[in-house]
Scaffold this motif. Structure first.
Motif, PDB file in Angstrom:
ATOM      1  N   GLY A   9      -2.292  -2.708   8.536  1.00 43.90           N
ATOM      2  CA  GLY A   9      -3.223  -3.757   8.135  1.00 43.90           C
ATOM      3  C   GLY A   9      -2.837  -4.392   6.809  1.00 43.90           C
ATOM      4  O   GLY A   9      -2.984  -5.610   6.615  1.00 43.90           O
ATOM      5  N   SER A  10      -2.312  -3.567   5.897  1.00 44.98           N
ATOM      6  CA  SER A  10      -1.911  -4.119   4.597  1.00 44.98           C
ATOM      7  C   SER A  10      -0.704  -5.048   4.746  1.00 44.98           C
ATOM      8  O   SER A  10      -0.562  -6.028   4.010  1.00 44.98           O
ATOM      9  N   THR A  11       0.149  -4.778   5.736  1.00 40.08           N
ATOM     10  CA  THR A  11       1.291  -5.665   5.971  1.00 40.08           C
ATOM     11  C   THR A  11       0.811  -7.016   6.496  1.00 40.08           C
ATOM     12  O   THR A  11       1.331  -8.066   6.110  1.00 40.08           O
ATOM     13  N   VAL A  12      -0.212  -6.994   7.340  1.00 38.23           N
ATOM     14  CA  VAL A  12      -0.781  -8.255   7.838  1.00 38.23           C
ATOM     15  C   VAL A  12      -1.378  -9.046   6.680  1.00 38.23           C
ATOM     16  O   VAL A  12      -1.154 -10.252   6.545  1.00 38.23           O
ATOM     17  N   ARG A  13      -2.127  -8.369   5.806  1.00 35.61           N
ATOM     18  CA  ARG A  13      -2.706  -9.052   4.635  1.00 35.61           C
ATOM     19  C   ARG A  13      -1.607  -9.645   3.758  1.00 35.61           C
ATOM     20  O   ARG A  13      -1.714 -10.761   3.280  1.00 35.61           O
ATOM     21  N   ARG A  14      -0.548  -8.863   3.570  1.00 30.66           N
ATOM     22  CA  ARG A  14       0.577  -9.346   2.761  1.00 30.66           C
ATOM     23  C   ARG A  14       1.235 -10.563   3.421  1.00 30.66           C
ATOM     24  O   ARG A  14       1.625 -11.510   2.742  1.00 30.66           O
ATOM     25  N   ALA A  15       1.323 -10.549   4.756  1.00 25.91           N
ATOM     26  CA  ALA A  15       1.925 -11.680   5.470  1.00 25.91           C
ATOM     27  C   ALA A  15       1.110 -12.951   5.264  1.00 25.91           C
ATOM     28  O   ALA A  15       1.661 -14.049   5.185  1.00 25.91           O
TER      29      ALA A  15
END
Length: 124
Positions: A9-15
């Motif tokens: 989920g944090s990777t999606v937010r970062r994206a």
């Protein structure tokens, strides 16, 4: 969305907020899932909107004319009377209320109007 892209989920937010912080391949996976979800959502929205629009719309009821008996629903109050005058553009009309309650200005956009064919109680 994260599960579909195979990331956290944090990777999606970062994206979404800091795409420069991801590798091009990771960003491409997240972007592809996001694009698919947007397309699916838009398609579902259009299908839902299309199902709410009737195939044929009923013909609009003609505006009451002077002398027409009407019943007006204004909130929880029902008013009965006879149309006295109508604005030339049909936006408003005056009715004489039954039982001597006087004249009343009606706005068809705010009041629900039902034309009635019964004779006025004030007429013999």
């Amino acid at each position: 969305m994260a599960r579909l892209a195979g990331v956290s989920g944090s990777t999606v937010r970062r994206a979404l907020k800091q795409p420069y912080a991801l590798t091009p391949s990771t960003l491409a996976r997240v972007q592809a899932v996001l694009d698919d979800l947007r397309a699916t959502s838009a398609s579902a929205h259009h299908r839902a909107a299309d199902s709410l629009v009737p195939a044929t719309r009923p013909a609009p009821r003609p505006a009451p004319t002077p002398g027409t008996r009407v019943q007006v629903q204004r909130g929880h109050r029902t008013i009965r009377g006879t149309v006295d005058e109508c604005m030339p553009d049909g936006t408003m009309l005056w009715i004489w209320q039954d039982h001597g309650h006087g004249r009343l200005l009606i706005d068809p956009h705010e009041d629900r109007i039902v034309a009635v064919s019964e004779p006025s109680p004030n007429q013999p």
